[in-house]
Write a protein that holds these residues in place. Structure first.
Motif, mmCIF file in Angstrom:
data_model
loop_
_atom_site.group_PDB
_atom_site.id
_atom_site.type_symbol
_atom_site.label_atom_id
_atom_site.label_comp_id
_atom_site.label_asym_id
_atom_site.label_seq_id
_atom_site.Cartn_x
_atom_site.Cartn_y
_atom_site.Cartn_z
ATOM 1 N N ARG A 1 44.832 29.116 41.546
ATOM 2 C CA ARG A 1 45.522 30.154 42.300
ATOM 3 C C ARG A 1 46.578 30.840 41.451
ATOM 4 O O ARG A 1 47.223 30.214 40.618
ATOM 5 C CB ARG A 1 46.164 29.549 43.548
ATOM 6 N N GLN B 1 49.601 34.176 41.759
ATOM 7 C CA GLN B 1 50.285 35.274 42.436
ATOM 8 C C GLN B 1 50.842 36.209 41.373
ATOM 9 O O GLN B 1 51.407 35.741 40.376
ATOM 10 C CB GLN B 1 51.473 34.768 43.267
ATOM 11 N N SER C 1 40.882 33.783 43.668
ATOM 12 C CA SER C 1 42.088 33.044 44.061
ATOM 13 C C SER C 1 43.378 33.797 43.728
ATOM 14 O O SER C 1 44.464 33.239 43.838
ATOM 15 C CB SER C 1 42.098 31.674 43.367
ATOM 16 N N GLU D 1 46.335 36.602 44.247
ATOM 17 C CA GLU D 1 47.059 37.412 45.223
ATOM 18 C C GLU D 1 47.942 38.367 44.436
ATOM 19 O O GLU D 1 48.703 37.927 43.571
ATOM 20 C CB GLU D 1 47.974 36.554 46.097
ATOM 21 N N GLY E 1 48.783 26.152 39.179
ATOM 22 C CA GLY E 1 48.825 27.538 39.621
ATOM 23 C C GLY E 1 49.635 28.368 38.653
ATOM 24 O O GLY E 1 50.171 27.861 37.667
#
Length: 191
Positions: free
Chosen positions: A121, A123, A147, A149, A99
């Protein structure tokens, strides 16, 4: 437990960067904090950016690659501002990344030779009115990477998670930490 490589911002490997790493460690994660500036730190962001330009961004990317060369298993690549550059590059191009956590900005994925990996993923945390925070780039990433955010925080501070800077925003930084810890825990659940 996740293994994280946290790349510092343009002020260098400051006590605030190390404190954020320690917060992740306190939650049970293994965190590496490579020093891309070979011990140099700065009090002024413009001075740190000037130093990064003098060193060269290609050299900083190479130092990022070297920092993870001995890590043979999947890691989460994280970066703060300038540190987003090696973190995002490694997440996009290195096989087995778990990630990415991009603090204070992000890079358009097309800047790197390979597209964002399917299902990886990520962020992104930035302040909405931060001129250096790349909020539009972050929104574009979220629009094209399912994926992703993106968390926007009110304000215009740049290094708001570094408790040693004038930009530090304790409430926003606490929320970032909470969200990053949830992100890392979710990665553990899917491992």
């Amino acid at each position: 437990m996740a293994e994280v490589v946290l790349f510092h911002h343009a002020l260098g490997l400051t006590p605030g960067v190390l404190a954020f790493a320690d917060d992740l460690r306190a939650a049970g994660h293994v965190v590496h904090t490579p020093d891309l500036f070979a011990g140099k730190t700065f009090d002024d962001l413009a001075d740190g950016i000037e130093h990064a330009e003098e060193v060269g961004f290609d050299v900083l990317l190479d130092r990022g690659r070297e920092a993870v060369a001995d890590l043979t298993h999947a890691v989460v690549h994280a970066g703060m501002s300038l540190g987003v550059l090696p973190a995002q590059m490694l997440a996009q191009t290195m096989d087995g990344a778990r990630g990415a956590v991009l603090l204070h900005g992000c890079i358009p994925p097309e800047e790197f030779e390979t597209p964002w990996p399917q299902g990886l993923r990520v962020q992104v945390h930035t302040m909405t009115a931060d001129d250096l925070g790349d909020v539009d780039v972050a929104r574009g990433l979220a629009a094209t990477v399912p994926s992703a955010e993106v968390f926007e925080y009110p304000g215009d501070a740049h290094l708001f998670t570094d408790r040693g800077t004038a930009d530090h925003d304790p409430a926003a930084a606490a929320l970032v930490l909470e969200r990053v810890l949830a992100f890392l825990a979710a990665l553990d659940e899917t491992a």
